[in-house]
Design a protein around this motif. Sequence first.
Motif, short mmCIF file in Angstrom:
data_model
loop_
_atom_site.label_atom_id
_atom_site.label_comp_id
_atom_site.label_asym_id
_atom_site.label_seq_id
_atom_site.Cartn_x
_atom_site.Cartn_y
_atom_site.Cartn_z
N PHE A 61 36.34 31.49 30.93
CA PHE A 61 37.89 31.85 31.35
C PHE A 61 38.83 30.27 31.50
O PHE A 61 39.87 30.66 31.27
CB PHE A 61 38.84 31.80 33.26
CG PHE A 61 38.03 31.15 33.63
CD1 PHE A 61 38.90 30.01 34.70
CD2 PHE A 61 36.53 31.91 34.57
CE1 PHE A 61 38.73 29.73 35.49
CE2 PHE A 61 36.50 30.05 35.14
CZ PHE A 61 37.95 29.44 36.19
N GLU A 62 38.03 29.30 31.64
CA GLU A 62 38.83 28.03 31.97
C GLU A 62 39.19 27.14 30.24
O GLU A 62 40.27 27.24 29.37
CB GLU A 62 37.95 26.73 31.68
CG GLU A 62 37.32 26.76 33.30
CD GLU A 62 36.23 28.03 33.54
OE1 GLU A 62 35.41 27.47 34.67
OE2 GLU A 62 35.99 28.63 32.49
N CYS B 141 42.05 30.83 43.95
CA CYS B 141 42.35 32.00 43.74
C CYS B 141 41.26 32.03 42.52
O CYS B 141 40.68 31.61 41.80
CB CYS B 141 43.61 32.46 43.17
SG CYS B 141 44.62 31.24 42.39
N TRP B 142 41.17 33.69 42.40
CA TRP B 142 40.40 34.31 41.35
C TRP B 142 40.70 33.46 40.03
O TRP B 142 41.53 33.56 39.65
CB TRP B 142 40.05 35.87 41.49
CG TRP B 142 39.63 36.19 40.22
CD1 TRP B 142 39.24 36.57 38.75
CD2 TRP B 142 37.86 36.53 40.53
NE1 TRP B 142 38.13 37.25 38.73
CE2 TRP B 142 37.58 37.49 39.67
CE3 TRP B 142 37.01 36.86 41.59
CZ2 TRP B 142 36.30 37.20 39.73
CZ3 TRP B 142 36.34 36.76 42.23
CH2 TRP B 142 35.00 37.33 41.00
N LYS C 95 36.74 28.19 43.62
CA LYS C 95 34.88 27.92 43.39
C LYS C 95 34.27 28.87 43.10
O LYS C 95 32.63 28.00 43.45
CB LYS C 95 35.46 27.21 45.11
CG LYS C 95 36.11 26.70 45.78
CD LYS C 95 36.49 27.11 47.38
CE LYS C 95 37.03 25.49 48.25
NZ LYS C 95 37.62 26.19 49.40
N GLY C 96 34.20 29.72 43.00
CA GLY C 96 33.42 30.39 42.29
C GLY C 96 33.59 31.92 43.40
O GLY C 96 33.94 31.96 44.53
N PRO C 97 32.63 33.35 42.46
CA PRO C 97 32.72 34.08 43.35
C PRO C 97 32.08 34.07 43.95
O PRO C 97 32.12 35.27 45.58
CB PRO C 97 32.43 34.99 41.92
CG PRO C 97 31.64 34.84 41.07
CD PRO C 97 31.88 33.37 41.49
N PRO D 111 33.17 33.79 50.38
CA PRO D 111 33.70 35.24 50.95
C PRO D 111 35.71 35.57 50.83
O PRO D 111 34.96 37.22 50.73
CB PRO D 111 34.30 34.11 52.33
CG PRO D 111 32.40 33.09 52.78
CD PRO D 111 32.64 32.47 51.66
N GLN D 112 36.28 34.83 50.76
CA GLN D 112 37.90 35.51 49.92
C GLN D 112 37.02 36.23 48.91
O GLN D 112 38.79 37.66 48.27
CB GLN D 112 38.15 34.37 50.24
CG GLN D 112 38.67 33.71 48.75
CD GLN D 112 39.96 32.59 48.51
OE1 GLN D 112 39.24 31.22 48.62
NE2 GLN D 112 40.25 32.74 48.14
N TYR D 113 36.35 36.52 47.82
CA TYR D 113 36.08 36.94 46.57
C TYR D 113 35.28 38.66 46.83
O TYR D 113 34.67 39.18 45.90
CB TYR D 113 35.77 36.11 45.77
CG TYR D 113 36.24 35.06 45.60
CD1 TYR D 113 38.18 35.73 45.45
CD2 TYR D 113 36.06 34.13 45.61
CE1 TYR D 113 38.43 34.20 45.53
CE2 TYR D 113 37.22 32.76 45.22
CZ TYR D 113 37.88 32.74 45.16
OH TYR D 113 39.43 31.65 45.13
N LYS D 114 35.32 38.34 48.60
CA LYS D 114 34.16 39.68 48.73
C LYS D 114 34.03 40.98 48.03
O LYS D 114 33.36 42.16 48.10
CB LYS D 114 33.12 39.17 50.30
CG LYS D 114 34.18 39.67 51.53
CD LYS D 114 33.93 39.57 52.41
CE LYS D 114 34.83 39.24 53.35
NZ LYS D 114 34.59 38.80 54.32
N CYS D 115 35.57 41.18 47.61
CA CYS D 115 35.65 42.37 47.93
C CYS D 115 36.27 42.67 46.26
O CYS D 115 36.38 44.14 45.77
CB CYS D 115 37.48 42.96 48.01
SG CYS D 115 37.39 43.13 49.96
N TYR D 116 35.49 41.78 45.21
CA TYR D 116 36.05 42.43 43.83
C TYR D 116 34.40 42.65 43.61
O TYR D 116 32.99 42.78 44.08
CB TYR D 116 35.62 40.80 42.88
CG TYR D 116 37.34 39.81 43.00
CD1 TYR D 116 37.70 40.71 42.27
CD2 TYR D 116 37.64 39.61 44.27
CE1 TYR D 116 39.23 39.92 41.51
CE2 TYR D 116 38.49 38.56 43.89
CZ TYR D 116 39.97 39.01 42.88
OH TYR D 116 40.92 38.38 43.56
N ILE D 117 34.60 43.33 42.25
CA ILE D 117 33.24 44.34 41.69
C ILE D 117 33.19 43.26 40.36
O ILE D 117 33.81 42.92 39.43
CB ILE D 117 33.35 45.79 41.91
CG1 ILE D 117 34.92 45.58 40.56
CG2 ILE D 117 33.80 45.90 42.75
CD1 ILE D 117 35.10 47.33 40.29
#
Length: 595
Positions: free
Chosen positions: A550-551, A577-578, A584-586, A589-595
């Motif tokens: 993505f970068e 943010c994503w 910071k990467g998947p 904790p704030q990204y635990k809802c992504y699949i």
Amino acid sequence: MARLGGVRINLDMNLAPAFGIVPTTLPAFGYGSGPLCGPLAPLASDWAALNDTVEGRLHFGHPWAKPCFSIYNGNKVQPNYEECAHVQDNFFNNHLNRSHAFGGYASTQFEACMATEESCLLDWTNAKNPSSFTTPQQCSQGSISPFYIDVRKKEDVMAAFQFSKEKGVTLTIKNTGHDFQGRSSAPDSLGLWIKHEPEFVAEGCDVEGQSAVTFGAGSQFHDLIEFAEAHGLQVVAGSDQSVGAAGGWAQGGGHSPLTPNYGLGADRTASRFPHTRFDLQYKVVTPDGVYRTVNKCQNEDLFFALRGGGGGTFGVVLEATMMASPRQSFRMANINWPPNNNNLREVLEIFLNNVTTFAKQGFGGYLTPTIGNLVLISPVPDLDEAQDLFKPLVELTTKMDGKSSVAEIASLHEWFQGWVDGRNGEQDPVGLPVALSSRFVPAKNHETESGRAELKEALINAFAHSAFSQIHITTAYGFKGSKGLDTSVHPSWRTALYQVIFVNSWYWDGTMADQQLAYTESTKAANYLREITPGAGAYLNEADIHEPNFEESFWGGHYPRLLEIKKKYDPDHLLDCWHCVGWKGPQEPQYKCYI
């Protein structure tokens, strides 16, 4: 200088609705030990102190559809039937009303927690379907920030950053919720809400035949277009009423049907008029707690970053000043055909043979295969020239029993009313889950007959893997005003003729397998174009959440410089943010809802 005021930033934490009653412990939402519900959760006294600091504007955040449910976060609650009726009436495809609710998002999977299948959603095909909200259905917090701050001034943002730094609480920044990446929501976070307020309070400042408009970060294109029309102006604007003009749209680049002629949103804040006191600029609170005026003369590195580096990354923008132009008339090609694969192949062949010329003539707009429509506008050619240019498409689609024409329209406002507000066409819907992917398509892929043939087959195959797809002829290929070297947008915006988006979805009661299938199909669709457009990249605001590399895909060679600017103004990395700069990467904790 015209000013559209009113900024709100939401800090999402779990407070009582009326802050006079503060719980001694914060409720756990079922997601583990996040910063709001785990052992590191701030005390009730901490929240009370923050509420005092922001003058009582710390509020409880809840999902938009909560009033319809009898069970909320595992507890019995009383439905509010009046509020529920309002939500039901506006749940699907009401862009403005959905954007005016803190818990409302255009892509509803980012209200939910995809990874746990916990949500608070109605049936988007029929919002009054009782099976979606009556017991045993439950309303769960999902990814909605349980607390938010109604931000009215820069000191509110400063207080939020200080609280985040001291208490370790994740921050999210929400404008209108028109977000395909989930960057403006996160479970167990404190939300900063930039809320819509439509008041313009000052007149424009004419400079060398140009003028500029200053507006608060909560301002939406619906009001900005109306204001510009009333003052004999036009602005480069996205094709959705609810999009925030100063938020992620402009900070991510900002494309428009006017872009081939006037440039990107990032270009419209990128110039300095000589011999005047007036600079096009942003006003922003950076995570180091400083309120900054950002333009070509001061904080120049941040000015570079805010014009393409992405929203929610470098600070909280409270105000933006953008170039405006005198109102013009446009030539509009409205090409229609009965949608089927055979007709689409014939239309695509003529389109691909001529789209380079369209862009050079300033034409921008959208080709939508599912409804059989191509609509393009430009102020450059006269009507006779425009009719000659589109004659092959008009003749072809007329033979298909389509109704096509090339006509004159009085202003951008007329276009916006007809094709964005929906008087003359359909707008992309909101209020449903949207698994999206996209890709830039360079001009070089159109230079030879074999290249165009390869591209046509790739597009046909890609369309077959998406429920909805669209070609956005909204790049800066034909723009002569700037090479964009002083912005941080991907260089492909200057060499691509268009981007293509692919969308899949699922129903309100869709399973994890349904969600994964939608994202997989959208990724497959984009792969057909990725294979033949190496290095072309994608628009960071409308990209696959699983975008490879993505970068490079979002920023190309600009990424190392953007990362250094990020570290300078956000040394404690309070904003994340994503797939943003410095992500910071998947595993966070704030990204635990992504699949």
